[in-house]
Design an enzyme around this catalytic site. Structure first.
Site, PDB file in Angstrom:
ATOM      1  N   ALA A   1      -0.038   2.580   6.895  1.00 46.32           N
ATOM      2  CA  ALA A   1       0.132   4.025   6.608  1.00 46.32           C
ATOM      3  C   ALA A   1       1.398   4.453   6.981  1.00 46.32           C
ATOM      4  CB  ALA A   1      -0.808   4.511   7.827  1.00 46.32           C
TER       5      ALA A   1
ATOM      6  N   GLY B   1      -2.702  -0.513   7.722  1.00 44.07           N
ATOM      7  CA  GLY B   1      -3.517  -0.203   6.595  1.00 44.07           C
ATOM      8  C   GLY B   1      -3.314  -1.083   5.558  1.00 44.07           C
TER       9      GLY B   1
ATOM     10  N   GLU C   1      -5.848  -3.658   5.839  1.00 40.59           N
ATOM     11  CA  GLU C   1      -6.872  -3.127   5.791  1.00 40.59           C
ATOM     12  C   GLU C   1      -7.588  -2.687   4.303  1.00 40.59           C
ATOM     13  OE1 GLU C   1      -7.567  -0.504   9.934  1.00 40.59           O
ATOM     14  OE2 GLU C   1      -5.998  -0.321   8.685  1.00 40.59           O
TER      15      GLU C   1
ATOM     16  N   GLU D   1      -0.890  -2.222  14.598  1.00 35.91           N
ATOM     17  CA  GLU D   1      -1.090  -0.737  15.187  1.00 35.91           C
ATOM     18  C   GLU D   1      -0.982  -0.607  16.523  1.00 35.91           C
ATOM     19  OE1 GLU D   1      -3.386  -0.818  11.428  1.00 35.91           O
ATOM     20  OE2 GLU D   1      -2.968  -2.136  12.971  1.00 35.91           O
TER      21      GLU D   1
END
Ligand SMILES: C[C@H](O)[C@H](C)C(=O)SCCNC(=O)CCNC(=O)[C@H](O)C(C)(C)COP(=O)([O-])OP(=O)([O-])OC[C@H]1O[C@@H](n2cnc3c(N)ncnc32)[C@H](O)[C@@H]1OP(=O)([O-])[O-]
Length: 725
Positions: free
Chosen positions: A67, A106, A109, A129
């Site tokens: 992200a 992310g 992910e 994270e």
């Protein structure tokens, strides 16, 4: 055929493959525009009748850094990640992630939502994270345990560590590792599986394998995580999220993941850790008061380096240099010390190589008793005993032996770098490279420039630090530089608190609950009380313990505590003598136990000096030790020794155990509120007028008077303040 416009490019390749390329340099972070691009291009690929399979990759050989952290502090827009990834997983055509460079957060992910993952052998994968005060909130805590099992997922998610492609293959995160172009391999592979059923490739549908000792495992991990977290909340939430994966169906588990993420996302700890992320990168963009800056200062090439003095620090520095692949000349005049050092260095290199599965670089190092052996090196790091006369002699020898232009660096932790430079014909070639023990492990490096150090010398030392895997911070030359200079008021307050009624246990407990790995007294016992004693003796602060009462506790007009000196006079140097502020089973052992002798010594000491003990709480310990340290940080900014608060915070987080979830001393001051810090300093200064370190710094006053601006605006206030000093 190609479709441009969004930050995800769509191309049809090999006739039937829809290739989606993320385009957001440098790490293809999943910003709003990238997410929109992915949603649009996946829809395009799935609706394109010619397309049989889809490959997702990143531009410039980098899959995705996760992200966009820069968006976190803003009103986030664009399509959310979770449904975007669920749509990819639900696709009726195989979607293959072609992983080159990094697949982190992310980014991983996203890959876990794909049906297959192909990684280049040099790729690195992970869910870091937790290092940003968060948890993997795009399905990572639910899909990873289903794919690799609970124990492995717990380890990766609570540590945030990166794994290599080979390790990812072993864990089952990726399906294939290639030395060839991963995108090409993925395109071919995707066609080979086109038309096959994908039911068994949708990870969210997997049952999470339950470890037999389920409860015991989670209790054990939670206990370990709470212990190592030292008050950080993200690691605990990570365990709770993975537990949901093991106990709840996917959708319920996802709700739990989002719920837990919501508790973290706006937390002060997350802001602190994300500040650290960017601060760690900001210190690389250094500048000197002269105006010289990182962009305009070209480093000199360093092919061969030397280390002079092979004590504990010299050995660690030699290892760190050799691990970069540089050839190193290690010089020690004492034969016995040289042989012992050779053995120690080889051992450290072999252990390090074994840990990383590489070949030890023993052949890179040549050893010598003769300083002539370094005549041809490009850079020298002097690490002899911390004595100005000895270092001066060495620098004079180096100037005579080294080829013109050789950079002379000193590993001194407190001596005057500019004075050493004045002992050489080329002071512009002299800088400090202050490593932290153990030098081959500790990440921090203070690069110390004097008024005559050239920007090129600083650039070269900073570049070498980066090559050694260090977080290097350029700071000005002054007593104790940044880290040790701020440590003085911190230590002093701790001593004063003992005089006024506290115990080492109470002070250390307050600091360890705050998040430090070790309180000030346990840390002193580890590093050795005699080191500080030697410095205080050199500064003529130590006097024989005849006197009593107030005058015995005044030096150079200020309050002084002889407590540390008195312990040293009794040979209590800490762990190395088995006695210090605590007692230890035997010299060298590490487990600190309260020492009744020390407690009665404090009672006797207070009585002799007419000090009436009072009850002291954790709040006072934190305020006096940390605010005095922070106040000195403001003085350092005022003096231009550090260019900005990030420099100080990175030094304390990477070199002095300041808890990362508290951002660093200067960031913490901003979180507490500068007005509060100022008010408390004034309060304690009033109570202790003979303690100059408690005198609030005028820069702090100025920031408060200016409405306590956010930390990213301090540099402009500092500039104005300095110009008016
Ligand atoms: C939902 C989801 O679950 C959650 C919530 C998340 O996904 S949270 C996000 C999780 N992702 C991470 O934690 C990975 C963070 N990045 C890194 O670890 C490293 O960057 C790297 C990928 C290993 C590359 O290292 P590098 O040494 O080659 O370059 P660099 O100098 O570090 O970085 C180069 C430049 O890119 C910037 N940058 C890197 N990653 C970024 C990111 N994720 N967002 C925004 N900027 C980023 C960085 O600030 C620097 O900028 P500037 O200083 O040049 O202006």
């Amino acid at each position: 055929m190609c479709d441009k416009g969004s930050m995800a490019q769509y191309t049809r390749v090999s006739g039937f493959v829809g290739l989606i390329t993320l385009q957001n340099p440098p790490v293809n972070a999943l910003s709003a525009a990238v997410r929109q691009g992915i949603v649009d291009m996946v829809e395009r690929a799935l609706s394109d009748p010619i397309v049989k399979s889809v490959v997702i990759c990143g531009q410039n050989g980098n899959f995705c850094g996760g992200a966009d952290i820069k968006e976190f502090g803003t009103n986030m827009s664009g399509p959310p990640l979770v449904p975007m990834i669920d749509a990819i997983e639900a696709a009726n055509k195989p979607v293959v992630a072609a992983i080159e460079g990094s697949a982190l957060g992310g980014g991983l992910e996203l890959a876990l939502g794909c049906h297959y993952r192909i990684a280049h052998s040099k790729a690195r994968l992970g869910l870091p994270e937790v290092t940003l005060g968060l948890l993997p909130a795009a399905g990572g805590t639910q899909r990873l345990p289903r794919l690799v099992g609970v124990p492995a997922a717990l380890n990766l998610i609570t540590t945030g560590r990166h794994v290599t492609a080979a390790q990812a293959l072993q864990l089952g995160i990726v399906d294939q590792v290639t030395d060839h172009n991963a995108v090409d391999v993925a395109v071919t592979f995707s066609l080979s599986v086109a038309g096959q059923s994908l039911d068994a490739r949708r990870i969210s549908t997997y049952l999470c394998p339950l470890p037999s000792d389920f409860d015991a495992l989670f209790e054990g991990v939670m206990q370990k995580v709470r212990q190592s977290a030292r008050g950080a909340i993200a690691p605990v939430a990570c365990v709770q999220a993975v537990r949901a994966a093991a106990t709840l169906p996917y959708t319920k588990g996802m709700e739990r993941e989002q719920e837990l993420m919501a508790t973290l996302f706006t937390s002060g700890q997350a802001r602190a850790q994300q500040y650290c992320f960017f601060a760690q990168r900001a210190v690389g963009r250094w500048r000197m008061p002269s105006g010289a800056r990182w962009e305009t200062s070209k480093p000199r090439p360093v092919h061969k380096a030397a280390v002079i003095g092979l004590g504990t620090m010299g050995r660690g520095i030699t290892v760190a240099l050799a691990q970069t692949g540089l050839s190193v000349v290690a010089v020690e005049t004492q034969e016995k010390q040289l042989m012992e050092a050779k053995q120690a260095v080889s051992g450290m290199l072999e252990r390090g190589a074994k840990r990383h599965g590489v070949v030890p670089t023993l052949d890179r190092i040549s050893y010598s008793q003769n300083i002539q052996a370094i005549a041809e090196v490009d850079l020298v790091i002097e690490a002899v005993f911390e004595d100005m006369a000895l270092k001066t002699e060495v620098f004079q020898q180096l100037s005579a032996v080294c080829k013109p232009g050789t950079l002379l660096c000193t590993n001194t932790s407190a001596l005057d770098v500019d004075k050493l430079a004045s002992e050489t014909p080329n002071p512009e070639l002299v800088v400090g490279m202050h490593f932290f023990a153990p030098a081959h492990v500790m990440k921090l490096l203070e690069v110390v420039y004097g008024p005559r150090s050239s920007p090129q010398a600083v650039a070269t030392a900073m570049q070498l630090g980066k090559k050694m895997g260090k977080v290097s911070v350029a700071v000005g030359n002054c007593r104790g530089f940044v880290g040790n200079r701020m440590l003085m008021p911190y230590l002093q307050q701790a001593f004063f608190l003992l005089e006024e009624g506290a115990t080492p246990e109470l002070v250390d407990q307050a600091l360890e609950e705050f998040g430090f790995p070790m309180g000030v007294f346990r840390m002193s016992d580890l590093s050795g009380l005699d080191i500080g004693w030697r410095v205080r003796k050199r500064d003529e602060l130590v006097e024989p313990d005849m006197a009593s009462g107030k005058s015995a506790r005044i030096r150079q007009g200020s309050r002084y505590s002889p407590l540390g000196d008195l312990l040293c006079e009794q040979g209590r140097f800490g762990q190395k003598t088995g006695r210090g502020w605590y007692q230890y089973d035997k010299p060298g052992s590490r487990v600190a136990r309260s020492d009744p002798w020390l407690h009665s010594f404090l009672v006797e000491y207070r009585a002799r000096h007419g000090l009436v003990p009072r009850s002291i709480d954790h709040q006072e310990v934190l305020e006096r030790c940390l605010y005095a340290l922070i106040n000195e940080g403001f003085r350092i900014l005022e003096d231009g020794i550090a260019a900005g608060p990030e420099d100080i915070d990175v030094i304390y987080v990477f070199g002095y155990g300041w808890p990362r979830h508290r951002g660093g001393p200067m960031f913490y001051a901003g979180m507490v509120g500068l007005a509060k810090v100022l008010e408390r300093l004034e309060h304690y200064q009033q109570a202790h007028p003979d303690v100059p370190y408690l005198q609030p710094c005028s820069l702090l006053r100025r920031l408060v008077a200016g409405g306590s601006p956010p930390i990213h605006r301090w540099r402009e206030v500092i500039k104005k303040h300095q110009s008016q000093l």
